[in-house]
Motif scaffolding. Structure first.
Motif, PDB file in Angstrom:
ATOM      1  N   ALA A 135       0.796  -1.229   0.000  1.00 46.31           N
ATOM      2  CA  ALA A 135       0.000   0.000   0.000  1.00 46.31           C
ATOM      3  C   ALA A 135       0.827   1.276   0.000  1.00 46.31           C
ATOM      4  CB  ALA A 135      -0.944  -0.001   1.205  1.00 46.31           C
ATOM      5  N   ASP A 136       2.084   1.202   0.430  1.00 46.63           N
ATOM      6  CA  ASP A 136       2.845   2.438   0.613  1.00 46.63           C
ATOM      7  C   ASP A 136       4.264   2.365   0.059  1.00 46.63           C
ATOM      8  OD1 ASP A 136       4.039   0.790   2.531  1.00 46.63           O
ATOM      9  OD2 ASP A 136       3.055   1.777   4.228  1.00 46.63           O
ATOM     10  N   LEU A 137       4.470   1.523  -0.953  1.00 42.24           N
ATOM     11  CA  LEU A 137       5.824   1.401  -1.490  1.00 42.24           C
ATOM     12  C   LEU A 137       6.293   2.701  -2.136  1.00 42.24           C
ATOM     13  CD1 LEU A 137       6.043   0.972  -4.882  1.00 42.24           C
ATOM     14  CD2 LEU A 137       4.895  -1.155  -4.271  1.00 42.24           C
ATOM     15  N   GLU A 138       5.367   3.471  -2.736  1.00 42.11           N
ATOM     16  CA  GLU A 138       5.760   4.737  -3.356  1.00 42.11           C
ATOM     17  C   GLU A 138       6.344   5.705  -2.337  1.00 42.11           C
ATOM     18  OE1 GLU A 138       2.844   2.966  -6.260  1.00 42.11           O
ATOM     19  OE2 GLU A 138       2.893   3.214  -4.085  1.00 42.11           O
ATOM     20  N   GLN A 139       5.718   5.781  -1.164  1.00 40.16           N
ATOM     21  CA  GLN A 139       6.217   6.676  -0.122  1.00 40.16           C
ATOM     22  C   GLN A 139       7.586   6.230   0.371  1.00 40.16           C
ATOM     23  OE1 GLN A 139       3.114   5.467  -0.392  1.00 40.16           O
ATOM     24  NE2 GLN A 139       1.573   6.856   0.482  1.00 40.16           N
ATOM     25  N   ALA A 140       7.794   4.910   0.447  1.00 41.06           N
ATOM     26  CA  ALA A 140       9.087   4.386   0.891  1.00 41.06           C
ATOM     27  C   ALA A 140      10.179   4.724  -0.124  1.00 41.06           C
ATOM     28  CB  ALA A 140       9.001   2.879   1.099  1.00 41.06           C
ATOM     29  N   VAL A 141       9.877   4.546  -1.409  1.00 44.80           N
ATOM     30  CA  VAL A 141      10.856   4.874  -2.446  1.00 44.80           C
ATOM     31  C   VAL A 141      11.174   6.372  -2.414  1.00 44.80           C
ATOM     32  CG1 VAL A 141      11.244   4.988  -4.939  1.00 44.80           C
ATOM     33  CG2 VAL A 141      10.247   2.934  -3.925  1.00 44.80           C
ATOM     34  N   ALA A 142      10.149   7.196  -2.246  1.00 40.02           N
ATOM     35  CA  ALA A 142      10.359   8.643  -2.189  1.00 40.02           C
ATOM     36  C   ALA A 142      11.259   9.036  -1.019  1.00 40.02           C
ATOM     37  CB  ALA A 142       9.016   9.358  -2.082  1.00 40.02           C
ATOM     38  N   ALA A 143      11.114   8.314   0.082  1.00 36.17           N
ATOM     39  CA  ALA A 143      11.917   8.624   1.267  1.00 36.17           C
ATOM     40  C   ALA A 143      13.355   8.151   1.140  1.00 36.17           C
ATOM     41  CB  ALA A 143      11.268   8.004   2.506  1.00 36.17           C
ATOM     42  N   GLY A 144      13.603   7.154   0.267  1.00 35.13           N
ATOM     43  CA  GLY A 144      14.969   6.665   0.079  1.00 35.13           C
ATOM     44  C   GLY A 144      15.193   5.212   0.421  1.00 35.13           C
ATOM     45  N   ALA A 145      14.124   4.453   0.644  1.00 32.22           N
ATOM     46  CA  ALA A 145      14.278   3.036   0.990  1.00 32.22           C
ATOM     47  C   ALA A 145      15.050   2.290  -0.094  1.00 32.22           C
ATOM     48  CB  ALA A 145      12.910   2.383   1.192  1.00 32.22           C
ATOM     49  N   THR A 146      15.865   1.332   0.337  1.00 33.96           N
ATOM     50  CA  THR A 146      16.615   0.504  -0.619  1.00 33.96           C
ATOM     51  C   THR A 146      15.888  -0.797  -0.930  1.00 33.96           C
ATOM     52  OG1 THR A 146      17.864  -0.649   1.121  1.00 33.96           O
ATOM     53  CG2 THR A 146      18.792   1.424   0.291  1.00 33.96           C
ATOM     54  N   HIS A 147      14.974  -1.201  -0.062  1.00 31.58           N
ATOM     55  CA  HIS A 147      14.227  -2.449  -0.240  1.00 31.58           C
ATOM     56  C   HIS A 147      12.762  -2.217   0.128  1.00 31.58           C
ATOM     57  CE1 HIS A 147      18.325  -3.938  -0.071  1.00 31.58           C
ATOM     58  NE2 HIS A 147      17.919  -5.142  -0.434  1.00 31.58           N
ATOM     59  N   VAL A 148      11.856  -2.756  -0.689  1.00 37.95           N
ATOM     60  CA  VAL A 148      10.430  -2.717  -0.366  1.00 37.95           C
ATOM     61  C   VAL A 148       9.924  -4.156  -0.284  1.00 37.95           C
ATOM     62  CG1 VAL A 148       9.981  -0.443  -1.334  1.00 37.95           C
ATOM     63  CG2 VAL A 148       9.821  -2.447  -2.823  1.00 37.95           C
ATOM     64  N   ARG A 149       8.986  -4.393   0.640  1.00 42.30           N
ATOM     65  CA  ARG A 149       8.479  -5.733   0.921  1.00 42.30           C
ATOM     66  C   ARG A 149       7.026  -5.817   0.452  1.00 42.30           C
ATOM     67  NH1 ARG A 149      10.168  -3.335   5.551  1.00 42.30           N
ATOM     68  NH2 ARG A 149       8.082  -3.463   6.469  1.00 42.30           N
ATOM     69  N   VAL A 150       6.793  -6.529  -0.636  1.00 42.30           N
ATOM     70  CA  VAL A 150       5.469  -6.521  -1.264  1.00 42.30           C
ATOM     71  C   VAL A 150       4.906  -7.940  -1.300  1.00 42.30           C
ATOM     72  CG1 VAL A 150       4.163  -5.954  -3.342  1.00 42.30           C
ATOM     73  CG2 VAL A 150       6.098  -4.517  -2.654  1.00 42.30           C
ATOM     74  N   GLY A 151       3.718  -8.108  -0.725  1.00 42.51           N
ATOM     75  CA  GLY A 151       3.067  -9.413  -0.718  1.00 42.51           C
ATOM     76  C   GLY A 151       1.811  -9.433  -1.556  1.00 42.51           C
ATOM     77  N   THR A 152       0.728  -8.856  -1.032  1.00 44.12           N
ATOM     78  CA  THR A 152      -0.586  -8.929  -1.665  1.00 44.12           C
ATOM     79  C   THR A 152      -0.584  -8.400  -3.096  1.00 44.12           C
ATOM     80  OG1 THR A 152      -1.611  -8.645   0.503  1.00 44.12           O
ATOM     81  CG2 THR A 152      -3.003  -8.279  -1.398  1.00 44.12           C
ATOM     82  N   ALA A 153       0.137  -7.314  -3.354  1.00 45.49           N
ATOM     83  CA  ALA A 153       0.136  -6.717  -4.695  1.00 45.49           C
ATOM     84  C   ALA A 153       0.751  -7.647  -5.736  1.00 45.49           C
ATOM     85  CB  ALA A 153       0.874  -5.375  -4.682  1.00 45.49           C
ATOM     86  N   VAL A 154       1.569  -8.590  -5.293  1.00 41.21           N
ATOM     87  CA  VAL A 154       2.146  -9.574  -6.214  1.00 41.21           C
ATOM     88  C   VAL A 154       1.333 -10.862  -6.212  1.00 41.21           C
ATOM     89  CG1 VAL A 154       4.142 -11.064  -6.692  1.00 41.21           C
ATOM     90  CG2 VAL A 154       4.497  -8.660  -6.066  1.00 41.21           C
ATOM     91  N   LEU A 155       1.063 -11.382  -5.025  1.00 39.57           N
ATOM     92  CA  LEU A 155       0.452 -12.710  -4.913  1.00 39.57           C
ATOM     93  C   LEU A 155      -1.070 -12.694  -4.922  1.00 39.57           C
ATOM     94  CD1 LEU A 155       3.130 -13.694  -2.412  1.00 39.57           C
ATOM     95  CD2 LEU A 155       2.588 -15.176  -4.321  1.00 39.57           C
ATOM     96  N   GLY A 156      -1.660 -11.528  -4.646  1.00 42.39           N
ATOM     97  CA  GLY A 156      -3.107 -11.414  -4.665  1.00 42.39           C
ATOM     98  C   GLY A 156      -3.764 -12.029  -3.451  1.00 42.39           C
ATOM     99  N   ASP A 157      -5.070 -11.937  -3.425  1.00 46.85           N
ATOM    100  CA  ASP A 157      -5.862 -12.551  -2.356  1.00 46.85           C
ATOM    101  C   ASP A 157      -6.418 -13.864  -2.902  1.00 46.85           C
ATOM    102  OD1 ASP A 157      -5.651 -10.561  -0.295  1.00 46.85           O
ATOM    103  OD2 ASP A 157      -6.935  -9.298  -1.545  1.00 46.85           O
ATOM    104  N   ARG A 158      -5.854 -14.950  -2.434  1.00 42.62           N
ATOM    105  CA  ARG A 158      -6.302 -16.266  -2.898  1.00 42.62           C
ATOM    106  C   ARG A 158      -6.331 -17.194  -1.683  1.00 42.62           C
ATOM    107  NH1 ARG A 158      -1.764 -19.755  -4.331  1.00 42.62           N
ATOM    108  NH2 ARG A 158      -3.036 -20.765  -5.880  1.00 42.62           N
ATOM    109  N   PRO A 159      -6.915 -18.381  -1.800  1.00 46.37           N
ATOM    110  CA  PRO A 159      -6.957 -19.294  -0.650  1.00 46.37           C
ATOM    111  C   PRO A 159      -5.569 -19.470  -0.024  1.00 46.37           C
ATOM    112  CG  PRO A 159      -8.282 -20.154  -2.429  1.00 46.37           C
ATOM    113  CD  PRO A 159      -7.558 -18.954  -2.978  1.00 46.37           C
TER     114      PRO A 159
END
Length: 239
Positions: free
Chosen positions: A212-236
């Motif tokens: 939900a907030d990877l854009e804000q992290a990149v803007a702040a200078g983060a070197t790594h972002v941790r993304v789950g749902t946006a890649v894997l989706g909501d599934r069983p």
């Protein structure tokens, strides 16, 4: 290509576009930001598909899910990140497969991780998890050390055999002065990172931002972002 692989490929492409756009907006190079796909609750078959699609960094937050999944994927060239609150009785198991533990937030974990790393003849990268909602001497609601405890933990990790101090991690707080202010929270983490690097210049990893907030992290200078749902989706989910 299977339906699931197509689904993952499409999601990865969308996330890649988001990261690239955020980097461009921040005047950063795309290669400055590493995507870590959080595969918690999803099966090893998804991890294998992600690897086929080019993912090399995956994260888990529960040892009981992570340990068998890492074993099932041990033939793949993956970097495994442990991002959950780490219970002391799970340290030995986590030290057997994790390459980076992102949730170091107390001295007891440092000594236990060091002993486990030596026993396993491995070097573990460690991130200090910072809780921006924690008062001095307390831990955050979602784990993490209060900001005034960063220095002591950094020194302990840097001096511990078998451990490597890689940097800092945070989760956007749900309470306190930074609640609902993700970019401000991540900018504060960057300030802590700059201070820490004065004494530990190699510890330049900053893990912040999720689906939900990877854009804000990149803007702040983060070197790594941790993304789950946006890649894997909501599934069983797994049990």
């Amino acid at each position: 290509m299977t339906d699931r692989k197509k689904e993952l490929a499409g999601s990865l492409a969308t996330v890649e576009e988001r990261i690239s756009a955020a980097c461009a907006a921040a005047g950063r190079k795309r290669e400055e930001v590493t995507l870590i796909v959080v595969t918690k609750t999803y099966p090893a078959s998804d991890v294998r598909l992600l690897h086929e699609l080019g993912v090399r960094n995956v994260a888990e937050n529960r040892d009981q899910d992570a340990a068998p999944k890492a074993a099932a994927c041990s033939d793949l060239d993956l970097t495994w990140h442990f991002v959950g609150q780490l219970q002391t009785n799970k340290v030995r198991s986590v030290a057997g497969y994790a390459d980076v533990v992102q949730s170091v937030d107390r001295l007891k974990l440092v000594s236990l991780l060091s002993a486990a790393a030596i026993r396993a003849e491995r070097e573990l990268g460690c991130l200090i998890q910072v809780a921006l909602d924690a008062e001095s001497g307390e831990r955050g609601e979602r784990g993490g050390v209060a900001p005034d405890g960063i220095g002591e933990l950094a020194t302990a990790v840097a001096e511990a055999p078998g451990l490597r101090l890689d940097g800092l991690m945070t989760v956007a707080p749900l309470a306190g002065p930074y609640a609902g202010r993700q970019q401000a929270a991540f900018e504060r983490l960057m300030e802590f990172s700059s201070s820490m690097r004065a004494g530990h210049p190699a510890a330049n990893m900053v893990s912040a931002g999720m689906s939900a907030d990877l854009e804000q992290a990149v803007a702040a200078g983060a070197t790594h972002v941790r993304v789950g749902t946006a890649v894997l989706g909501d599934r069983p989910r797994l049990g």
